[in-house]
Design a protein around this motif. Structure first.
Motif, PDB file in Angstrom:
ATOM      1  N   THR A  33     -96.762  27.944  52.466  1.00  0.00           N
ATOM      2  CA  THR A  33     -95.701  27.529  53.388  1.00  0.00           C
ATOM      3  C   THR A  33     -94.355  27.915  52.793  1.00  0.00           C
ATOM      4  N   SER A  34     -93.318  27.760  53.596  1.00  0.00           N
ATOM      5  CA  SER A  34     -91.970  28.083  53.132  1.00  0.00           C
ATOM      6  C   SER A  34     -91.448  27.076  52.116  1.00  0.00           C
ATOM      7  N   LEU A  35     -92.147  25.949  51.925  1.00  0.00           N
ATOM      8  CA  LEU A  35     -91.715  24.956  50.950  1.00  0.00           C
ATOM      9  C   LEU A  35     -92.024  25.402  49.525  1.00  0.00           C
ATOM     10  N   TRP A  82     -99.253  24.403  49.074  1.00  0.00           N
ATOM     11  CA  TRP A  82     -97.896  24.539  49.602  1.00  0.00           C
ATOM     12  C   TRP A  82     -97.325  25.933  49.417  1.00  0.00           C
ATOM     13  N   LEU A 136     -86.010  16.610  49.176  1.00  0.00           N
ATOM     14  CA  LEU A 136     -87.330  16.622  49.805  1.00  0.00           C
ATOM     15  C   LEU A 136     -88.251  15.610  49.126  1.00  0.00           C
ATOM     16  N   TRP A 157     -89.278  19.830  57.908  1.00  0.00           N
ATOM     17  CA  TRP A 157     -88.422  20.439  56.884  1.00  0.00           C
ATOM     18  C   TRP A 157     -88.182  21.926  57.113  1.00  0.00           C
ATOM     19  N   GLY A 158     -86.922  22.305  57.005  1.00  0.00           N
ATOM     20  CA  GLY A 158     -86.535  23.710  56.971  1.00  0.00           C
ATOM     21  C   GLY A 158     -86.635  24.416  58.304  1.00  0.00           C
ATOM     22  N   TRP A 167     -90.037  21.640  44.495  1.00  0.00           N
ATOM     23  CA  TRP A 167     -89.367  21.009  45.630  1.00  0.00           C
ATOM     24  C   TRP A 167     -88.036  20.413  45.193  1.00  0.00           C
TER      25      TRP A 167
END
Length: 362
Positions: free
Chosen positions: A26-28, A23, A38, A56-57, A34
């Motif tokens: 990714t932007s997460l 992850w 989320l 998301w996002g 988190w």
């Protein structure tokens, strides 16, 4: 670490995939960081048997549950990818709906058509779905929940049913037209009401037998052998013989041939080979290639033997008219009624298309 990932409960494929996914790319960011909203959203969809996907996002990062995977077909894995990329071929249609969800407005749409490529080629699929906003603790929209069920099979079945109903209506009109013509002509040519009643009843029964054979194949086609057997069953197995390859007749041809066989059998019972105890009827058909004519021909021959001596009738009755005109029209072929002294011989010579053993007359 165990407590951090406790929200990924269950042993489904997506729960394991989420644990193993990188992850940080990714932007997460790291899964341990988190947000509560989320984590809660992911936990909810993982414990649902309804197809759902979290988006998301700003980057529209996708997190589908197990039930969502069949909707994706053979697309590359959607986990961690932009929802816009996952559905790139349909995004022009889906983007405005997603924008509404991120603006805080839920949208529910039934049987929405989408041009998509899920199994190697483009197709039209249908979905009933809801895009609903996901808010964080402060009430800010941070994601979207796609809850969806595919209705492609239902829509296709409905369309096929509509086509079938239109075709059934068309065939019903044709059948009613034949019924009307047979009834009117039978009455018109009958000498009295009793004769008219018998003629109409017998001819409609012949039409019904053809309909029974067609109903068994959804009116697509009728096997010539089955059709002939149904038409001649009342004569007794020892009075007639059938011989020929498998040939499928279109519905209009099946009806006209059934009526023609009825007229031939009725005539044979009253005046021909079936009017005594020794006569017999032979019905043969074959597929033949004539070098002098293009294509394959279907030849059907009705032959009577062992009956009383036959002579040419003084006038053409309705039965003869029905035999010749209806068969010529439906088969686009040639018909011959040959009143030989030793017995009537009827021949139908028509074009045929298909392969030996399984085809349909033109």
């Amino acid at each position: 670490m165990t407590d951090t990932l406790a929200f990924l409960s269950g042993d489904g494929a997506m729960a394991r995939a989420i644990r193993d996914h990188d992850w940080q790319r990714t932007s997460l960011g790291r899964i341990e960081n988190w947000s509560a909203s989320l984590r809660t959203s992911v936990s909810l969809i993982l414990n649902s048997h309804f197809p759902q996907c979290i988006v998301w996002g700003p980057d529209l990062v996708s997190i589908p549950n197990d039930a969502f995977l069949p909707i994706l077909g053979s697309k590359p894995p959607a986990l961690g990818r932009s929802f816009a990329d996952v559905w790139a071929e349909a995004w022009d249609d889906l983007a405005p709906i997603a924008e509404l969800a991120f603006a805080g407005e839920a949208t529910f749409i039934e049987n929405y058509p989408v041009r998509t490529t899920r199994f190697g080629e483009e197709e039209e699929a249908f979905f009933t779905f809801c895009y609903s906003p996901i808010r964080d603790e402060a009430g800010t929209v941070v994601g979207m929940l796609d809850t969806v069920v595919e209705t492609t099979a239902t829509i296709r079945a409905d369309r096929e049913l509509q086509v079938a109903n239109r075709e059934l209506g068309h065939r019903l009109k044709n059948t009613l037209a034949v019924t009307q013509a047979v009834t009117l002509q039978s009455i018109r040519r009958a000498a009295n009401l009793t004769e008219a009643r018998e003629a109409v009843s017998e001819r409609l029964a012949a039409l019904g037998r053809a309909t029974d054979v067609l109903t068994g194949t959804s009116w697509d086609a009728a096997d010539l052998s089955m059709l002939a057997g149904a038409a001649l069953a009342a004569q007794g197995d020892d009075r007639y013989s059938l011989d020929g390859p498998l040939v499928q007749l279109a519905s209009a041809q099946a009806i006209s041939l059934s009526l023609a066989l009825h007229e031939l059998a009725t005539n044979a019972t009253k005046y021909g080979a079936l009017s005594n105890d020794t006569g017999k009827v032979s019905l043969q058909w074959r597929l033949e290639v004539d070098p002098n004519r293009p294509g394959t021909r279907l030849l059907i021959q009705w032959t009577e033997t062992g009956g009383p001596r036959v002579s040419q009738p003084q006038r053409q009755g309705f039965g003869s008219v029905l035999i010749e005109r209806t068969l010529r029209s439906s088969f686009k072929g040639i018909t011959v009624l040959d009143f030989r002294p030793e017995g009537l011989v009827f021949t139908l010579d028509a074009p045929w298309s298909g392969t030996p053993g399984a085809g349909t007359a033109q």
